[in-house]
Enzyme design. Structure first.
Site, short mmCIF file in Angstrom:
data_model
loop_
_atom_site.label_atom_id
_atom_site.label_comp_id
_atom_site.label_asym_id
_atom_site.label_seq_id
_atom_site.Cartn_x
_atom_site.Cartn_y
_atom_site.Cartn_z
N ARG A 163 37.04 29.84 36.13
CA ARG A 163 37.49 31.24 36.15
C ARG A 163 38.36 31.66 37.32
NH1 ARG A 163 31.53 32.82 34.46
NH2 ARG A 163 31.30 30.85 35.57
N LYS A 198 28.86 15.19 28.39
CA LYS A 198 27.49 14.90 28.87
C LYS A 198 26.67 14.12 27.85
CE LYS A 198 27.29 18.85 32.05
NZ LYS A 198 28.49 19.62 31.67
N ASP A 250 34.19 16.30 29.34
CA ASP A 250 32.84 16.68 29.82
C ASP A 250 31.92 16.93 28.63
OD1 ASP A 250 30.77 17.42 31.46
OD2 ASP A 250 31.53 19.45 31.83
N ARG A 255 34.49 28.89 44.43
CA ARG A 255 35.01 30.25 44.42
C ARG A 255 35.88 30.46 45.66
NH1 ARG A 255 33.92 29.63 40.07
NH2 ARG A 255 32.75 30.90 38.60
N LYS A 274 39.78 19.68 32.52
CA LYS A 274 38.45 19.38 31.97
C LYS A 274 38.34 19.96 30.56
CE LYS A 274 34.32 21.33 33.25
NZ LYS A 274 33.42 21.54 32.11
N ASP A 301 21.76 9.66 25.09
CA ASP A 301 21.24 9.09 23.84
C ASP A 301 20.75 7.67 24.16
OD1 ASP A 301 20.85 8.52 21.03
OD2 ASP A 301 22.34 10.07 20.61
N ILE A 302 20.43 6.90 23.15
CA ILE A 302 20.02 5.52 23.42
C ILE A 302 21.25 4.75 23.95
CG2 ILE A 302 18.12 5.52 21.75
CD1 ILE A 302 19.98 3.97 19.83
N THR A 342 22.31 22.54 36.77
CA THR A 342 22.12 23.61 37.76
C THR A 342 21.46 24.84 37.15
OG1 THR A 342 24.42 24.15 37.39
CG2 THR A 342 23.91 22.96 39.40
O1 C5P Z 1 34.46 29.25 35.70
P1 C5P Z 1 33.80 28.29 36.62
O2 C5P Z 1 34.63 27.92 37.83
O3 C5P Z 1 32.39 28.69 36.97
O4 C5P Z 1 33.72 26.95 35.75
C1 C5P Z 1 33.07 25.82 36.18
C2 C5P Z 1 33.08 24.76 35.14
O5 C5P Z 1 32.22 23.72 35.57
C3 C5P Z 1 32.58 25.19 33.76
O6 C5P Z 1 33.25 24.39 32.78
C4 C5P Z 1 31.11 24.83 33.81
O7 C5P Z 1 30.58 24.55 32.54
C5 C5P Z 1 31.14 23.57 34.66
N1 C5P Z 1 29.90 23.27 35.34
C6 C5P Z 1 29.29 24.16 36.21
N2 C5P Z 1 28.14 23.83 36.85
C7 C5P Z 1 27.61 22.62 36.65
C8 C5P Z 1 28.22 21.72 35.80
C9 C5P Z 1 29.39 22.07 35.16
O8 C5P Z 1 29.76 25.26 36.42
N3 C5P Z 1 26.53 22.30 37.30
#
Ligand code: C5P
Length: 253
Positions: free
Chosen positions: A226, A73, A71, A196, A44, A76-77, A135
């Site tokens: 992460r 996002k 990604d 996680r 991504k 726009d029009i 979120t």
């Molecule tokens: O480090 P982590 O696993 O939290 O990364 C999640 C990825 O998904 C990041 O690039 C974050 O911007 C993206 N993301 C998110 N929650 C969302 C949409 C995208 O964590 N609702």
């Protein structure tokens, strides 16, 4: 005949891991991508890396054969979003994101641009993924905008609008999987961040699921940042998550 005995014929599972290359520069992104590439399904590229490194970095990633999720996002029009989607399709990315709150006309224009540009180029259209409610927003934040203040209802409303507008996928939080799977056509692809493994701290993600739980609840793809990128050994972490998913799928068959 009991299909579960046909171990040799079990179709290979597609690797659903999308690693978020959330790093500020190309050198770090390339180093990370090289380490984890054998153990993941896609990369991504988000706003930070794309604004800093530009489309050349995406071309470089694609040249390695890796699938890319762009990604950015778009919101726009319809005409502007369609042109941005066409440009992303020419870059040969496999997934990209738009905001569903841009409305049905914008979503239809985005999907049509992906399909038509891909057809002209003779390649499969990228998956245009709709983002519903960020979120980071809660019901107080929705109330500031006016209209629906219940986050789940607003997510469901925008998700249905996306499906009705021809989108084939959505980004959703792990806690929205069950609601959306009950609501949407089965073919809708759900891409889920907030994953996680339990081995790391939750960081700023408040609503998380393990990779296997997310797949069980209907995720098609897992965006993982992460837990892989901040691990002492990112390749080992990606390999172990992927091996765990394959083992779970073998047990479930
Ligand atoms: O480090 P982590 O696993 O939290 O990364 C999640 C990825 O998904 C990041 O690039 C974050 O911007 C993206 N993301 C998110 N929650 C969302 C949409 C995208 O964590 N609702």
């Amino acid at each position: 005949m009991d299909g579960r005995r046909n171990f040799g014929q079990r179709p290979a599972m597609r690797n659903p891991i999308i690693v978020a290359l959330d790093v500020p520069d190309v050198a770090r992104a390339v180093a990370l991508a090289e380490k984890v590439a054998p153990h993941v399904g896609a990369f991504k590229v988000g706003k930070e890396l794309f604004v800093g490194a530009g489309p050349d970095f995406v071309r470089q990633l694609r040249a390695t054969g890796a699938a890319v999720f762009l990604d950015l996002k778009f919101h726009d029009i319809p005409n502007t979003v369609a042109k941005a989607v066409a440009a992303a399709t020419r870059l040969d990315v496999q997934m990209l994101t738009i905001h569903t709150s841009g409305g049905s006309e914008m979503m239809r224009a985005a999907e049509a641009a992906a399909q038509e540009t891909a057809r002209t180029l003779g390649r499969p259209a990228p998956l245009v993924l709709g983002v519903t409610v960020l979120t980071s927003m809660d019901s107080a934040a929705l109330a500031e905008l006016g209209g629906e203040t219940d986050v789940t209802r607003q997510v469901a409303r925008l998700a249905s609008l996306a499906a009705g507008s021809g989108l084939r996928g959505l980004v959703c939080s792990p806690l929205e999987l069950t609601t959306l799977r009950a609501l949407l056509p089965a073919a809708m692809q759900l891409v889920t961040p907030g994953i996680r493994t339990g081995a790391e701290k939750a960081d700023d993600q408040k609503r998380t699921l393990s990779p296997a739980e997310a797949l069980r609840l209907g995720a098609s793809w897992l965006v993982i940042g992460r837990p892989i990128t901040a691990a002492a050994d990112p390749a080992e972490s990606a390999q172990s998550i992927w091996a765990g998913l394959q083992a779970t799928s073998a047990t479930a068959l």
